[in-house]
Design an enzyme around this catalytic site. Structure first.
Site, mmCIF file in Angstrom:
data_model
loop_
_atom_site.group_PDB
_atom_site.id
_atom_site.type_symbol
_atom_site.label_atom_id
_atom_site.label_comp_id
_atom_site.label_asym_id
_atom_site.label_seq_id
_atom_site.Cartn_x
_atom_site.Cartn_y
_atom_site.Cartn_z
ATOM 1 N N ARG A 1 2.365 -1.724 24.339
ATOM 2 C CA ARG A 1 1.088 -1.276 25.257
ATOM 3 C C ARG A 1 0.920 -0.135 24.187
ATOM 4 N NH1 ARG A 1 2.089 2.449 29.046
ATOM 5 N NH2 ARG A 1 2.360 4.767 27.410
ATOM 6 N N LYS B 1 0.351 9.093 32.664
ATOM 7 C CA LYS B 1 0.522 9.995 31.850
ATOM 8 C C LYS B 1 0.403 9.394 30.362
ATOM 9 C CE LYS B 1 4.317 11.381 32.414
ATOM 10 N NZ LYS B 1 4.482 10.764 33.793
ATOM 11 N N SER B 2 1.395 8.567 29.871
ATOM 12 C CA SER B 2 0.745 8.431 28.444
ATOM 13 C C SER B 2 0.423 7.679 28.157
ATOM 14 C CB SER B 2 2.740 7.153 28.162
ATOM 15 O OG SER B 2 3.498 8.277 28.303
ATOM 16 N N ALA C 1 8.688 10.235 19.158
ATOM 17 C CA ALA C 1 9.109 9.568 20.810
ATOM 18 C C ALA C 1 10.722 10.813 20.587
ATOM 19 C CB ALA C 1 9.440 8.655 20.486
ATOM 20 N N HIS D 1 6.919 0.853 25.739
ATOM 21 C CA HIS D 1 5.373 1.432 25.480
ATOM 22 C C HIS D 1 5.237 1.169 24.076
ATOM 23 C CE1 HIS D 1 5.544 5.454 27.641
ATOM 24 N NE2 HIS D 1 5.869 4.898 28.658
ATOM 25 N N ARG D 2 6.052 0.110 23.385
ATOM 26 C CA ARG D 2 5.831 0.815 21.901
ATOM 27 C C ARG D 2 4.420 -0.903 21.952
ATOM 28 N NH1 ARG D 2 11.481 0.887 19.699
ATOM 29 N NH2 ARG D 2 11.153 2.145 18.575
ATOM 30 N N GLY E 1 3.379 12.476 37.594
ATOM 31 C CA GLY E 1 4.113 12.377 38.508
ATOM 32 C C GLY E 1 4.854 11.168 37.392
ATOM 33 N N ARG F 1 5.239 7.331 36.695
ATOM 34 C CA ARG F 1 4.687 5.726 36.484
ATOM 35 C C ARG F 1 2.965 6.637 37.175
ATOM 36 N NH1 ARG F 1 7.002 4.101 32.993
ATOM 37 N NH2 ARG F 1 8.838 2.204 33.403
ATOM 38 N N SER F 2 2.589 7.730 36.338
ATOM 39 C CA SER F 2 1.106 7.782 36.937
ATOM 40 C C SER F 2 0.253 8.193 36.101
ATOM 41 C CB SER F 2 1.266 10.108 36.766
ATOM 42 O OG SER F 2 1.694 10.165 35.764
#
Length: 168
Positions: A53, A14-15, A34, A50-51, A9, A11-12
């Site tokens: 992190r 996954k990334s 991306a 994301h970048r 889901g 904010r689980s």
């Protein structure tokens, strides 16, 4: 070669899980494919987070539509992370492309790849039935796409609260 599908889901985690898996492969540098497009300030901020992190050391490719050519063009290099399939699906539908043909083409291309690839996708079918036809079409398409790619993947994980559960 490994093909891994990571689902879960919003904010689980996954990334972050997918990034860790891609960094674990010996062939470096990793390649980040991306599918998101920054159409507004909120999405720009998400992409920036994301970048940040991920940090440095990634080769980045922005591919909102033509995913199979991007995978073929980067094959033979480092492990690839495709984040995410559900945004790619949304892009295809918005562009009026035949998403079923595109998903079938992706599934057909995956077994021939040499370099590892980790796909991130959202599980959107666990909630209530959407109240409009477009949202139902998207939910159904995402479920079908996830099944097709899970079938050709070597491993499938479902991430909940940052914790991966092995499905395949």
């Amino acid at each position: 070669m490994a093909v891994i599908l990571i689902t879960g889901g919003a904010r689980s985690g996954k990334s972050a899980r997918a990034e860790a898996l891609v960094r674990s492969f010996p062939a470096q540098p990793p390649i980040y494919i991306a599918t998101a497009e920054a159409h507004d300030a909120e999405m720009e901020a998400r992409i920036a987070r994301h970048r940040a992190r991920r940090g440095t050391g990634w080769i980045e490719r922005e591919v909102p539509l033509d995913l199979v050519p991007a995978l073929l063009a980067t094959d033979g290099g480092g492990a690839r992370l495709v984040d995410c399939l559900t945004l790619w699906l949304s892009n295809l539908m918005h562009a009026g492309r035949n998403w079923e043909d595109e998903v079938d083409a992706l599934a057909a291309a995956v077994p021939g790849l040499k370099s590892p690839v980790v796909f991130v996708t959202n599980e959107v079918g666990l909630g209530i039935v959407p109240d409009n036809a477009l949202a139902r079409l998207y939910r159904d398409a995402a479920g079908i796409m996830n099944q097709v790619i899970a079938d050709v993947a070597d491993k499938v994980e479902f991430v909940v609260a940052g914790l991966p559960m092995k499905l395949k």
